[in-house]
Design a protein around this motif. Structure first.
Motif, PDB file in Angstrom:
ATOM      1  N   LYS A  43       0.572  -1.091  -0.279  1.00 43.99           N
ATOM      2  CA  LYS A  43       0.384  -0.162  -0.395  1.00 43.99           C
ATOM      3  C   LYS A  43       0.419   1.276  -0.206  1.00 43.99           C
ATOM      4  CE  LYS A  43      -2.364  -0.791   3.524  1.00 43.99           C
ATOM      5  NZ  LYS A  43      -1.273  -1.992   4.278  1.00 43.99           N
ATOM      6  N   SER A  44       1.885   1.386   0.644  1.00 47.02           N
ATOM      7  CA  SER A  44       2.780   2.888   0.606  1.00 47.02           C
ATOM      8  C   SER A  44       3.376   2.752  -0.460  1.00 47.02           C
ATOM      9  CB  SER A  44       3.550   2.110   2.047  1.00 47.02           C
ATOM     10  OG  SER A  44       3.193   2.341   3.590  1.00 47.02           O
ATOM     11  N   THR A  45       4.015   1.857  -1.241  1.00 49.02           N
ATOM     12  CA  THR A  45       4.357   1.428  -1.961  1.00 49.02           C
ATOM     13  C   THR A  45       4.111   2.468  -3.108  1.00 49.02           C
ATOM     14  OG1 THR A  45       5.933  -0.215  -2.015  1.00 49.02           O
ATOM     15  CG2 THR A  45       5.684   0.101  -4.318  1.00 49.02           C
ATOM     16  N   VAL A  46       2.697   2.107  -3.589  1.00 45.55           N
ATOM     17  CA  VAL A  46       1.502   2.813  -4.894  1.00 45.55           C
ATOM     18  C   VAL A  46       1.847   3.884  -4.145  1.00 45.55           C
ATOM     19  CG1 VAL A  46      -0.815   2.791  -4.804  1.00 45.55           C
ATOM     20  CG2 VAL A  46       0.245   0.519  -4.567  1.00 45.55           C
ATOM     21  N   LEU A  47       1.485   4.298  -3.014  1.00 49.10           N
ATOM     22  CA  LEU A  47       1.109   5.891  -2.570  1.00 49.10           C
ATOM     23  C   LEU A  47       2.963   6.615  -2.984  1.00 49.10           C
ATOM     24  CD1 LEU A  47      -1.078   6.220   1.034  1.00 49.10           C
ATOM     25  CD2 LEU A  47      -1.350   5.937  -1.217  1.00 49.10           C
ATOM     26  N   ARG A  48       3.691   6.106  -2.371  1.00 45.41           N
ATOM     27  CA  ARG A  48       5.302   6.458  -3.542  1.00 45.41           C
ATOM     28  C   ARG A  48       5.366   6.381  -4.398  1.00 45.41           C
ATOM     29  NH1 ARG A  48       7.813   3.316   1.309  1.00 45.41           N
ATOM     30  NH2 ARG A  48       7.801   1.450  -0.092  1.00 45.41           N
ATOM     31  N   LEU A  49       4.937   5.809  -4.897  1.00 48.34           N
ATOM     32  CA  LEU A  49       5.150   5.322  -6.803  1.00 48.34           C
ATOM     33  C   LEU A  49       4.149   6.827  -6.878  1.00 48.34           C
ATOM     34  CD1 LEU A  49       4.514   1.431  -7.625  1.00 48.34           C
ATOM     35  CD2 LEU A  49       6.396   3.228  -7.742  1.00 48.34           C
ATOM     36  N   LEU A  50       3.363   6.891  -6.394  1.00 51.98           N
ATOM     37  CA  LEU A  50       1.408   7.896  -7.127  1.00 51.98           C
ATOM     38  C   LEU A  50       2.036   9.760  -6.812  1.00 51.98           C
ATOM     39  CD1 LEU A  50      -1.231   6.564  -6.157  1.00 51.98           C
ATOM     40  CD2 LEU A  50      -0.924   6.901  -8.484  1.00 51.98           C
ATOM     41  N   ALA A  51       3.143  10.037  -5.573  1.00 59.99           N
ATOM     42  CA  ALA A  51       3.852  10.581  -4.948  1.00 59.99           C
ATOM     43  C   ALA A  51       4.681  11.160  -5.865  1.00 59.99           C
ATOM     44  CB  ALA A  51       4.643  10.790  -3.257  1.00 59.99           C
ATOM     45  N   GLY A  52       5.334  10.266  -6.570  1.00 59.84           N
ATOM     46  CA  GLY A  52       6.941  10.341  -7.470  1.00 59.84           C
ATOM     47  C   GLY A  52       8.189   9.832  -7.009  1.00 59.84           C
ATOM     48  N   LEU A  53       7.949   9.530  -5.532  1.00 63.19           N
ATOM     49  CA  LEU A  53       9.256   9.142  -4.415  1.00 63.19           C
ATOM     50  C   LEU A  53       9.831   8.676  -4.523  1.00 63.19           C
ATOM     51  CD1 LEU A  53       7.059  10.355  -1.030  1.00 63.19           C
ATOM     52  CD2 LEU A  53       9.103  11.709  -2.367  1.00 63.19           C
ATOM     53  N   ASP A  54       9.153   6.877  -5.646  1.00 64.45           N
ATOM     54  CA  ASP A  54      10.061   5.955  -5.753  1.00 64.45           C
ATOM     55  C   ASP A  54       9.261   5.633  -7.940  1.00 64.45           C
ATOM     56  OD1 ASP A  54      10.602   3.530  -5.800  1.00 64.45           O
ATOM     57  OD2 ASP A  54       9.040   2.173  -4.752  1.00 64.45           O
ATOM     58  N   ALA A  55       9.636   4.703  -8.300  1.00 67.43           N
ATOM     59  CA  ALA A  55       9.838   4.726  -9.769  1.00 67.43           C
ATOM     60  C   ALA A  55       9.005   3.258  -9.772  1.00 67.43           C
ATOM     61  CB  ALA A  55      10.904   4.808 -10.735  1.00 67.43           C
ATOM     62  N   PRO A  56       8.172   2.299 -10.551  1.00 67.06           N
ATOM     63  CA  PRO A  56       8.693   1.185 -10.544  1.00 67.06           C
ATOM     64  C   PRO A  56       9.105   0.503 -11.669  1.00 67.06           C
ATOM     65  CG  PRO A  56       7.114   2.221 -13.028  1.00 67.06           C
ATOM     66  CD  PRO A  56       7.233   3.609 -11.615  1.00 67.06           C
ATOM     67  N   SER A  57       8.642  -0.937 -11.841  1.00 68.01           N
ATOM     68  CA  SER A  57      10.126  -1.286 -12.608  1.00 68.01           C
ATOM     69  C   SER A  57       9.956  -1.355 -13.651  1.00 68.01           C
ATOM     70  CB  SER A  57      10.322  -2.765 -11.409  1.00 68.01           C
ATOM     71  OG  SER A  57      10.552  -2.616 -10.202  1.00 68.01           O
ATOM     72  N   SER A  58       8.116  -2.342 -14.016  1.00 65.51           N
ATOM     73  CA  SER A  58       7.764  -1.709 -15.017  1.00 65.51           C
ATOM     74  C   SER A  58       6.388  -1.823 -14.963  1.00 65.51           C
ATOM     75  CB  SER A  58       7.631  -4.093 -15.719  1.00 65.51           C
ATOM     76  OG  SER A  58       7.184  -4.701 -14.780  1.00 65.51           O
ATOM     77  N   GLY A  59       5.558  -0.880 -15.797  1.00 64.94           N
ATOM     78  CA  GLY A  59       4.646  -0.851 -16.222  1.00 64.94           C
ATOM     79  C   GLY A  59       4.525   1.028 -15.810  1.00 64.94           C
ATOM     80  N   GLN A  60       3.032   1.540 -15.848  1.00 62.05           N
ATOM     81  CA  GLN A  60       2.787   2.685 -15.851  1.00 62.05           C
ATOM     82  C   GLN A  60       2.508   3.345 -14.769  1.00 62.05           C
ATOM     83  OE1 GLN A  60       1.002   3.578 -19.168  1.00 62.05           O
ATOM     84  NE2 GLN A  60       2.277   4.410 -20.396  1.00 62.05           N
ATOM     85  N   VAL A  61       3.202   4.132 -14.506  1.00 64.66           N
ATOM     86  CA  VAL A  61       2.516   4.980 -13.212  1.00 64.66           C
ATOM     87  C   VAL A  61       1.835   6.371 -13.907  1.00 64.66           C
ATOM     88  CG1 VAL A  61       2.403   6.413 -10.845  1.00 64.66           C
ATOM     89  CG2 VAL A  61       3.874   4.556 -11.426  1.00 64.66           C
ATOM     90  N   GLN A  62       0.404   7.335 -13.942  1.00 61.38           N
ATOM     91  CA  GLN A  62       0.329   8.492 -14.075  1.00 61.38           C
ATOM     92  C   GLN A  62      -0.352   9.266 -12.722  1.00 61.38           C
ATOM     93  OE1 GLN A  62      -3.170   8.096 -16.683  1.00 61.38           O
ATOM     94  NE2 GLN A  62      -4.302   9.705 -16.180  1.00 61.38           N
ATOM     95  N   ARG A  63       0.157  10.190 -12.887  1.00 59.77           N
ATOM     96  CA  ARG A  63       0.115  10.985 -11.239  1.00 59.77           C
ATOM     97  C   ARG A  63       0.340  11.998 -12.055  1.00 59.77           C
ATOM     98  NH1 ARG A  63       5.340  12.777  -9.824  1.00 59.77           N
ATOM     99  NH2 ARG A  63       4.072  13.659  -8.018  1.00 59.77           N
ATOM    100  N   PRO A  64      -1.090  13.295 -11.108  1.00 62.76           N
ATOM    101  CA  PRO A  64      -0.529  15.050 -11.415  1.00 62.76           C
ATOM    102  C   PRO A  64       0.457  16.101 -11.412  1.00 62.76           C
ATOM    103  CG  PRO A  64      -1.726  14.246  -9.437  1.00 62.76           C
ATOM    104  CD  PRO A  64      -1.347  12.872  -9.416  1.00 62.76           C
ATOM    105  N   ALA A  65       0.749  16.214 -12.834  1.00 64.75           N
ATOM    106  CA  ALA A  65       1.380  16.939 -12.271  1.00 64.75           C
ATOM    107  C   ALA A  65       2.032  18.431 -12.126  1.00 64.75           C
ATOM    108  CB  ALA A  65       1.386  17.833 -14.273  1.00 64.75           C
ATOM    109  N   ASP A  66       0.611  18.569 -10.886  1.00 64.09           N
ATOM    110  CA  ASP A  66       0.697  19.379  -9.998  1.00 64.09           C
ATOM    111  C   ASP A  66       1.147  19.023  -8.669  1.00 64.09           C
ATOM    112  OD1 ASP A  66      -1.012  18.565  -8.930  1.00 64.09           O
ATOM    113  OD2 ASP A  66      -2.655  20.443  -8.878  1.00 64.09           O
ATOM    114  N   GLY A  67       1.522  19.453  -7.337  1.00 60.43           N
ATOM    115  CA  GLY A  67       1.549  18.406  -6.324  1.00 60.43           C
ATOM    116  C   GLY A  67       0.801  18.098  -6.203  1.00 60.43           C
TER     117      GLY A  67
END
Ligand code: ADP
Ligand code: ADP
Length: 218
Positions: free
Chosen positions: A43-67
């Motif tokens: 769960k925390s990994t999902v949040l970190r990916l969406l916050a841009g604090l971590d990157a996926p090993s594979s696949g795509q993450v779509q997150r907001p451009a703003d803060g």
């Protein structure tokens, strides 16, 4: 279009732990989605990916451009700084103009009911009030996405209930997209239109539950 999305995302850490395996999930703009599942399911990994604090090993993450606003279980306030200075921090980091920052801080403190505690130090506040300050700090930049990682787990039942109601009020007013990690089925169903249930080893989505929207926005 979705506000946020993970598409076939896997994340394997350097120690070999497969935190996420082919996880897909999304949230529409302005939706309130909860993420439920046992410890270690990613769960925390999902949040970190969406916050841009971590990157996926594979696949795509779509997150907001703003803060992105991020609220943790531990309010992590600077102990030597007043409530208002803590809430102002994200604006200082962005070099926001003074007058606009003053107004935004006032508004954020008002929104969480801490207007009268602007000059207080964190240790002078109750646990619930410290969490309100943490929420104000996350929202002071008006992010379009608010990520919350078990924010109320350490609070007593009554405080927790009140903070859930207050969070819903903020969401109804401000129209941000919310992704809320919790261990509580009650909390997830109370807050969300959709509950994403994850399982562990490896972390994956096992079920998605739609809750009849009990709290539509005006
Ligand atoms: P990466 O895959 O990005 O190289 P690492 O596996 O090297 O990441 O770990 C990054 C950081 O997370 C390190 O500081 C490490 O100590 C810490 N860490 C390692 N294992 C865990 C764990 N099980 N839970 C939380 N943090 C961990
Ligand atoms: P949850 O939030 O659901 O408890 P996490 O996303 O924190 O799950 O962790 C998922 C799995 O990845 C766990 O097995 C955890 O120990 C491991 N993990 C988390 N962060 C790291 C890291 N930086 N390095 C290595 N392993 C990690």
């Amino acid at each position: 279009a979705a506000a946020i999305a993970l598409r076939h995302v896997s994340r394997r850490y350097a120690n070999g732990v497969q935190a996420l395996a082919d996880v897909s999930l999304q949230a529409a703009p302005g939706a309130f989605v909860s993420l439920l599942g046992p410890s270690g399911c990613g769960k925390s990994t999902v949040l970190r990916l969406l916050a841009g604090l971590d990157a996926p090993s594979s696949g795509q993450v779509q997150r907001p451009a703003d803060g992105v606003g991020y609220v943790f279980q531990d309010p992590t306030l600077m102990p030597w700084a007043s409530v208002e200075a803590n809430v102002r921090l994200p604006l200082r980091l962005r070099h926001a103009p003074r007058a606009a920052a003053d107004a935004a801080v006032r508004e954020a403190l008002q929104a969480v009911g801490l207007a009268d505690f602007a000059r207080a130090l964190p240790r002078e506040l109750s646990g619930g009030m410290r969490m309100r300050a943490s929420i104000a700090r996350a929202m002071v930049t008006r992010p379009s996405l608010l990520l919350l990682d078990e924010p109320f787990a350490a609070l007593d039942e009554i405080t927790r209930f009140r903070l859930n109601q207050e969070l819903l009020g903020l969401w109804q007013r401000d129209a941000f997209t919310a992704l809320f990690v919790t261990h509580s089925v009650y909390e997830a169903v109370f807050l969300s239109q959709r509950v994403v249930v994850m399982g562990a080893r490896p972390g994956r989505v096992v079920r998605e539950i739609t809750v009849d929207a009990p709290y539509p926005r005006d």
